[in-house]
Design a protein around this motif. Structure first.
Motif, PDB file in Angstrom:
ATOM      1  N   ARG B  55      26.949 -13.266  -2.587  1.00  7.91           N
ATOM      2  CA  ARG B  55      26.212 -13.869  -1.466  1.00  7.91           C
ATOM      3  C   ARG B  55      27.240 -14.351  -0.445  1.00  7.91           C
ATOM      4  NH1 ARG B  55      22.186 -12.090  -3.177  1.00  7.91           N
ATOM      5  NH2 ARG B  55      20.513 -13.015  -4.408  1.00  7.91           N
ATOM      6  N   LYS B  56      27.047 -13.932   0.813  1.00  8.12           N
ATOM      7  CA  LYS B  56      28.005 -14.348   1.862  1.00  8.12           C
ATOM      8  C   LYS B  56      27.758 -15.792   2.275  1.00  8.12           C
ATOM      9  CE  LYS B  56      29.343 -10.077   4.097  1.00  8.12           C
ATOM     10  NZ  LYS B  56      29.122  -9.221   5.267  1.00  8.12           N
ATOM     11  N   GLU B  57      28.769 -16.361   2.923  1.00  6.55           N
ATOM     12  CA  GLU B  57      28.608 -17.718   3.424  1.00  6.55           C
ATOM     13  C   GLU B  57      27.613 -17.723   4.587  1.00  6.55           C
ATOM     14  OE1 GLU B  57      31.220 -15.876   3.917  1.00  6.55           O
ATOM     15  OE2 GLU B  57      31.925 -16.066   5.982  1.00  6.55           O
ATOM     16  N   ARG B  58      26.938 -18.843   4.787  1.00  7.27           N
ATOM     17  CA  ARG B  58      25.944 -18.927   5.862  1.00  7.27           C
ATOM     18  C   ARG B  58      25.831 -20.367   6.323  1.00  7.27           C
ATOM     19  NH1 ARG B  58      21.212 -20.667   3.039  1.00  7.27           N
ATOM     20  NH2 ARG B  58      21.712 -20.652   0.835  1.00  7.27           N
ATOM     21  N   ILE B  59      25.227 -20.545   7.476  1.00  2.00           N
ATOM     22  CA  ILE B  59      24.996 -21.898   7.989  1.00  2.00           C
ATOM     23  C   ILE B  59      23.520 -22.203   7.848  1.00  2.00           C
ATOM     24  CG2 ILE B  59      24.920 -23.286  10.070  1.00  2.00           C
ATOM     25  CD1 ILE B  59      27.498 -21.813  10.923  1.00  2.00           C
ATOM     26  N   SER B  60      23.227 -23.231   7.103  1.00  2.00           N
ATOM     27  CA  SER B  60      21.832 -23.637   6.957  1.00  2.00           C
ATOM     28  C   SER B  60      21.605 -24.932   7.727  1.00  2.00           C
ATOM     29  CB  SER B  60      21.485 -23.833   5.489  1.00  2.00           C
ATOM     30  OG  SER B  60      21.993 -25.073   5.053  1.00  2.00           O
ATOM     31  N   VAL B  61      20.408 -25.071   8.260  1.00  2.00           N
ATOM     32  CA  VAL B  61      20.085 -26.265   9.048  1.00  2.00           C
ATOM     33  C   VAL B  61      19.002 -27.043   8.330  1.00  2.00           C
ATOM     34  CG1 VAL B  61      19.315 -27.120  11.275  1.00  2.00           C
ATOM     35  CG2 VAL B  61      20.625 -25.007  11.137  1.00  2.00           C
ATOM     36  N   ASN B  62      19.273 -28.321   8.161  1.00  2.00           N
ATOM     37  CA  ASN B  62      18.250 -29.184   7.600  1.00  2.00           C
ATOM     38  C   ASN B  62      17.166 -29.385   8.655  1.00  2.00           C
ATOM     39  OD1 ASN B  62      16.716 -31.377   6.779  1.00  2.00           O
ATOM     40  ND2 ASN B  62      18.429 -32.264   5.650  1.00  2.00           N
ATOM     41  N   PRO B  63      15.930 -28.927   8.379  1.00  2.00           N
ATOM     42  CA  PRO B  63      14.901 -28.998   9.410  1.00  2.00           C
ATOM     43  C   PRO B  63      14.531 -30.418   9.805  1.00  2.00           C
ATOM     44  CG  PRO B  63      13.987 -28.257   7.321  1.00  2.00           C
ATOM     45  CD  PRO B  63      15.453 -28.312   7.154  1.00  2.00           C
ATOM     46  N   LYS B  64      14.732 -31.358   8.901  1.00  2.00           N
ATOM     47  CA  LYS B  64      14.389 -32.760   9.219  1.00  2.00           C
ATOM     48  C   LYS B  64      15.453 -33.420  10.080  1.00  2.00           C
ATOM     49  CE  LYS B  64      11.208 -34.635   5.802  1.00  2.00           C
ATOM     50  NZ  LYS B  64      11.108 -35.369   4.550  1.00  2.00           N
ATOM     51  N   SER B  65      16.692 -33.355   9.603  1.00  2.00           N
ATOM     52  CA  SER B  65      17.763 -34.081  10.292  1.00  2.00           C
ATOM     53  C   SER B  65      18.498 -33.207  11.305  1.00  2.00           C
ATOM     54  CB  SER B  65      18.754 -34.642   9.273  1.00  2.00           C
ATOM     55  OG  SER B  65      19.357 -33.573   8.579  1.00  2.00           O
ATOM     56  N   GLY B  66      18.303 -31.886  11.219  1.00  2.00           N
ATOM     57  CA  GLY B  66      19.027 -31.006  12.131  1.00  2.00           C
ATOM     58  C   GLY B  66      20.478 -30.850  11.749  1.00  2.00           C
ATOM     59  N   GLN B  67      20.813 -31.322  10.554  1.00  2.00           N
ATOM     60  CA  GLN B  67      22.200 -31.242  10.105  1.00  2.00           C
ATOM     61  C   GLN B  67      22.538 -29.791   9.751  1.00  2.00           C
ATOM     62  OE1 GLN B  67      22.992 -33.511   6.568  1.00  2.00           O
ATOM     63  NE2 GLN B  67      24.534 -34.711   7.668  1.00  2.00           N
ATOM     64  N   ARG B  68      23.660 -29.333  10.211  1.00  2.12           N
ATOM     65  CA  ARG B  68      24.066 -27.952   9.929  1.00  2.12           C
ATOM     66  C   ARG B  68      25.090 -27.959   8.806  1.00  2.12           C
ATOM     67  NH1 ARG B  68      23.682 -24.857  14.943  1.00  2.12           N
ATOM     68  NH2 ARG B  68      25.774 -24.062  14.694  1.00  2.12           N
ATOM     69  N   MET B  69      24.807 -27.161   7.800  1.00  2.00           N
ATOM     70  CA  MET B  69      25.709 -27.099   6.649  1.00  2.00           C
ATOM     71  C   MET B  69      26.224 -25.678   6.492  1.00  2.00           C
ATOM     72  SD  MET B  69      25.692 -30.148   5.292  1.00  2.00           S
ATOM     73  CE  MET B  69      25.995 -30.144   3.532  1.00  2.00           C
TER      74      MET B  69
END
Lengths: 370, 93
Positions: B55-69
């Protein structure tokens, strides 16, 4: 690494590790997977420690479209086998990347592409300004373009032609308009550079327009090649100027002595002009011409100015100090640096280019001529 | 069916004791995990394929806080049931 194992390979490996006979091992693995299937059919879920969970998942029926015919059809609901690996298996398999952890990403990172674009547009605008600098005579045209963006090209061309005509006329008026026009040209260059920031968005459109207009201008310029030549010729030929001046003098009923004095003086200024003109690279590099013309206004404007004022008596006697020029003195007494030729005329100076320290100059009172 | 039930059934079918079967099951799972770790695919005809996927790396966004991980890359064990098995369960419905 990346080898494919099948049922018999697996059972062979199992036999090796566990001192089982090959046949027993094969039987064992076979029954192992058979029982999984059996358990799935019975309970729908089979959990094996150290491997994971096999589970049956219901898939709801959904409608789909046949790609070839475009017909709608329904995919019937069915059961699907899913496998969730055990945590121990996951961990072991993911060992090469185990040290990575999710990292929070900063929101305020800059998009590099945007910056690059900005740089590109800056480069482009500087290029356009360079083009405009080279074709200084076309600067009025670009000014039109800046002010009236919405106008059609034909209108702009008309205006440009008008401007040219005006220019030509002004040139014919004994060079008075020409020195005036050079400062205007400079201003226009400045305004163009100022407006360059405004061009960022539509610079491509502008570049196209400028090229088109410059092209048409050059086309027109070639046809009227004699006319730009006349501004040089007019500057060079003293006779023409003198004639003009003489005519003006006659119209204003001047006495002839002053006319001759004027013409003598004019000859001097014209000589100066000649020198300036000789220095210029002939014709083509107009930017240099305008640079030279910056020094000309004094000489040219005075030709007319001398007919506008009369010298009556003295206001003062000025002793020339260090670092003083005729223009500075003129500025001091007349509050106009262009009027220095009157001082030359009033003092009957033979060579106004050589001003000596300690020289006494009588400053004339200037009365506007009727 | 949980692990206990599974081992009980397996021992019953193979004529082994529960302790024997459980060690054999453990041995089999370790063999499978070791090979999945090495990136091998294990193809069991009539059942399915075990393989490990990247699985490649990806940026996920927390829909509540908008935090990007930034989620790091990882290798995931996966199982693909064979067509035969799939069809079997489809028909069973």
């Amino acid at each position: 690494m990346d080898t494919k194992l099948n049922h018999s390979d697996l059972s062979a490996l199992l036999a090796k590790d566990n001192s089982l006979s090959q046949s027993k091992a094969e039987l064992f693995t076979k029954t192992f997977f058979d029982i999984i299937i059996e358990g799935l059919e019975k309970d729908g879920i089979v959990k094996i420690n150290g491997l994971g969970t096999f589970k049956m998942v219901d898939v709801a029926s959904r409608s789909s479209v046949n790609v070839n015919t475009g017909e709608k059809f329904e995919i019937k609901g069915h059961r699907k086998l899913s496998f969730t690996p055990a945590d121990s298996l996951k961990e072991k398999v993911n060992q090469p990347f185990a040290m990575f952890e999710p990292v929070e990403v900063n929101d305020d990172y800059v998009d590099e592409d945007v910056e690059n674009n900005e740089i590109v547009t800056e480069e482009q605008t500087t290029q356009t300004t360079e083009i405009e600098d080279e074709n200084v005579t076309s600067a009025p045209v670009t000014e039109i373009e800046d002010k009236e963006v919405d106008n059609s090209i034909s209108q702009e061309e008309e205006q440009q032609q008008k401007k040219e005509e005006e220019k030509i006329e002004s040139v014919e008026e004994s060079n008075i308009a020409e020195p005036k026009s050079t400062p205007i040209v400079e201003k226009e260059i400045k305004t163009v550079t100022n407006n360059s920031s405004r061009k960022y968005r539509v610079w491509g459109f502008y570049l196209l327009l400028t090229l088109l207009i410059v092209g048409t201008y050059i086309y027109v310029y070639k046809y009227n090649i004699e006319k730009p030549a006349t501004d040089v010729v007019a500057v060079v030929k003293p006779e023409k100027q003198i004639k003009n001046i003489v005519e003006e003098k006659r119209q204003t009923d001047k006495n002839e002595k002053k006319v001759t004095a004027d013409t003598v003086q004019n000859n001097k200024t014209v000589e100066e002009v000649k020198q300036a003109v000789n220095v210029e690279p002939t014709g083509n590099e107009q930017f240099f011409i305008t640079k030279e013309l910056e020094s000309l206004p004094l000489a040219n404007i005075t030709l007319k100015d001398t007919t506008m004022y009369e010298c009556v008596g003295n206001i003062a006697i000025h002793k020339v100090g260090a670092n003083e020029t005729l223009t500075k003195i003129s500025l001091k007494y007349f509050k106009d640096k262009k009027l220095w030729p009157y001082i030359v005329k009033h003092n009957n100076m033979q060579n106004h280019n050589q001003l000596e320290i300690g020289m006494e100059l009588s400053i004339p009172r200037l009365i506007p001529k009727k | 069916m949980n692990n206990k039930e599974f081992i009980a059934k397996l021992s019953q079918k193979n004529g082994m004791t529960i302790a024997e079967t459980s060690t054999n099951v453990d041995a089999l799972t370790t063999v499978i995990t070791e090979h999945l770790k090495d990136g091998d695919t294990i193809n069991i005809s009539g059942f399915g394929v075990f393989e490990s996927k990247m699985r490649k790396e990806r940026i996920s966004v927390n829909p509540k806080s908008g935090q990007r991980m930034l989620i790091p890359p990882k290798i995931v064990p996966s199982f693909r049931p064979s067509v035969k098995l799939k069809d079997k369960f489809k028909e069973a419905e």
